[in-house]
Design a protein around this motif. Structure first.
Motif, short mmCIF file in Angstrom:
data_model
loop_
_atom_site.label_atom_id
_atom_site.label_comp_id
_atom_site.label_asym_id
_atom_site.label_seq_id
_atom_site.Cartn_x
_atom_site.Cartn_y
_atom_site.Cartn_z
N LEU A 48 7.24 -2.89 -6.26
CA LEU A 48 6.34 -2.73 -5.42
C LEU A 48 6.73 -1.86 -3.92
O LEU A 48 6.09 -1.10 -3.24
CB LEU A 48 5.34 -3.81 -4.73
N LEU A 49 7.77 -2.67 -3.60
CA LEU A 49 8.75 -1.80 -2.35
C LEU A 49 9.02 -0.60 -2.54
O LEU A 49 8.90 0.34 -1.72
CB LEU A 49 9.92 -2.99 -2.05
N PRO A 89 -3.30 -7.94 -2.22
CA PRO A 89 -4.47 -7.57 -1.20
C PRO A 89 -4.33 -8.01 0.25
O PRO A 89 -5.13 -7.50 1.23
CB PRO A 89 -5.58 -8.27 -2.05
N HIS A 90 -3.39 -9.03 0.74
CA HIS A 90 -3.25 -9.47 1.84
C HIS A 90 -2.20 -8.65 2.88
O HIS A 90 -1.91 -9.05 3.79
CB HIS A 90 -3.13 -11.02 1.96
N ASN A 91 -1.36 -7.73 2.20
CA ASN A 91 -0.53 -7.03 2.75
C ASN A 91 -1.12 -6.12 3.60
O ASN A 91 -1.59 -5.09 3.30
CB ASN A 91 0.70 -6.26 1.79
N ALA A 92 -1.10 -6.49 5.00
CA ALA A 92 -1.73 -5.65 6.05
C ALA A 92 -0.89 -4.17 6.12
O ALA A 92 -1.84 -2.90 6.25
CB ALA A 92 -1.84 -6.00 7.24
N ALA A 93 -0.02 -3.94 5.92
CA ALA A 93 0.88 -2.80 6.21
C ALA A 93 0.44 -1.84 5.02
O ALA A 93 0.32 -0.62 5.45
CB ALA A 93 2.25 -3.00 6.26
N VAL A 94 0.46 -2.31 3.89
CA VAL A 94 0.10 -1.49 2.72
C VAL A 94 -1.37 -0.98 2.93
O VAL A 94 -1.73 0.03 2.59
CB VAL A 94 0.23 -2.10 1.52
N ARG A 130 -2.74 7.47 -4.14
CA ARG A 130 -2.58 7.07 -5.53
C ARG A 130 -1.39 6.02 -5.84
O ARG A 130 -1.60 5.19 -6.81
CB ARG A 130 -2.26 8.40 -6.41
N LEU A 131 -0.71 5.96 -5.07
CA LEU A 131 0.64 5.14 -5.23
C LEU A 131 0.26 4.03 -4.76
O LEU A 131 0.89 2.70 -5.08
CB LEU A 131 1.98 5.60 -4.58
N LEU A 132 -0.57 3.91 -3.38
CA LEU A 132 -0.89 2.65 -2.72
C LEU A 132 -1.76 1.88 -3.31
O LEU A 132 -1.77 0.72 -3.24
CB LEU A 132 -1.18 2.99 -1.36
N GLU A 133 -2.74 2.39 -3.98
CA GLU A 133 -3.91 1.82 -4.57
C GLU A 133 -3.58 0.70 -5.42
O GLU A 133 -3.90 -0.57 -5.43
CB GLU A 133 -4.82 2.48 -5.43
N PRO A 134 -2.70 0.70 -6.35
CA PRO A 134 -2.21 -0.47 -7.23
C PRO A 134 -1.36 -1.61 -6.23
O PRO A 134 -1.05 -2.78 -6.54
CB PRO A 134 -1.33 0.18 -8.50
N ILE A 135 -0.85 -0.82 -5.37
CA ILE A 135 -0.07 -2.08 -4.54
C ILE A 135 -1.02 -2.89 -3.83
O ILE A 135 -0.75 -3.90 -3.70
CB ILE A 135 0.79 -1.46 -3.48
N VAL A 136 -2.03 -2.33 -3.21
CA VAL A 136 -3.07 -3.09 -2.67
C VAL A 136 -3.67 -4.07 -3.38
O VAL A 136 -3.92 -5.20 -3.23
CB VAL A 136 -4.29 -2.01 -1.94
N GLU A 137 -4.01 -3.66 -4.80
CA GLU A 137 -4.38 -4.59 -5.93
C GLU A 137 -3.33 -5.65 -6.23
O GLU A 137 -3.98 -6.95 -6.22
CB GLU A 137 -4.81 -3.80 -7.26
N ARG A 154 7.70 2.53 -0.51
CA ARG A 154 8.56 3.55 0.00
C ARG A 154 8.09 4.89 -0.34
O ARG A 154 8.15 5.94 0.56
CB ARG A 154 9.97 3.50 -0.19
N ARG A 155 8.07 5.08 -1.65
CA ARG A 155 7.54 6.68 -2.02
C ARG A 155 6.40 7.05 -1.38
O ARG A 155 5.93 8.28 -1.19
CB ARG A 155 7.45 6.65 -3.69
N ALA A 156 5.30 6.00 -1.47
CA ALA A 156 3.95 6.31 -0.83
C ALA A 156 4.40 6.79 0.64
O ALA A 156 3.46 7.70 1.12
CB ALA A 156 3.06 5.15 -1.05
#
Length: 127
Positions: free
Chosen positions: A3-4, A34-39, A24-31, A8-10
């Motif tokens: 995820l990290l 979900p509580h990661n405010a920076a993402v 596209r890269l961030l959507e699966p990270i937020v899933e 970084r790529r995103a």
């Protein structure tokens, strides 16, 4: 998935002017987080910059629900609603952001929406 590394790529995609690629890269990270405010904030900005205003609004409302004192989320939500032509809905978020933090961009956006609403008051618009 690392995820990290994906974050970084995103960030690189976003900063390189590719908000769609970043989203596209961030959507699966937020899933996954979900509580990661920076993402979530970066995803909202990627959506905003790629004119995916519904997606931006959803992410920003989630940020505000989690932290109502997030002045930046209020500002970007106000800008998102302004960009969608929803000026009356934008106004309270822009006012909150400007009240919470003295920032030129916040003041300028608030003034712009207030001016637009003032000029269009008697026209019966729904905004």
């Amino acid at each position: 998935m690392d995820l990290l590394e994906e974050y970084r790529r995103a960030t690189f995609f976003f900063e390189s002017g590719d908000p769609l690629g970043a989203a596209r890269l961030l959507e699966p990270i937020v899933e996954a987080e979900p509580h990661n405010a920076a993402v979530r904030q970066l995803l909202a900005r990627a959506y905003f910059n790629s004119a995916q205003l519904g997606g931006a609004e959803a992410q920003l409302r989630a940020l505000i629900e989690h932290d109502p004192s997030d002045h930046y989320a209020h500002h970007v939500l106000g800008r998102t609603l302004e960009r969608a032509g929803r000026f009356r809905e934008a106004l309270p978020h822009l006012r909150l952001a400007a009240a919470m933090k003295n920032h030129g961009d916040y003041t300028e956006a608030l003034r712009r929406v207030e001016t637009w609403l003032g000029k269009n008051e008697g026209r019966g618009s729904q905004t």
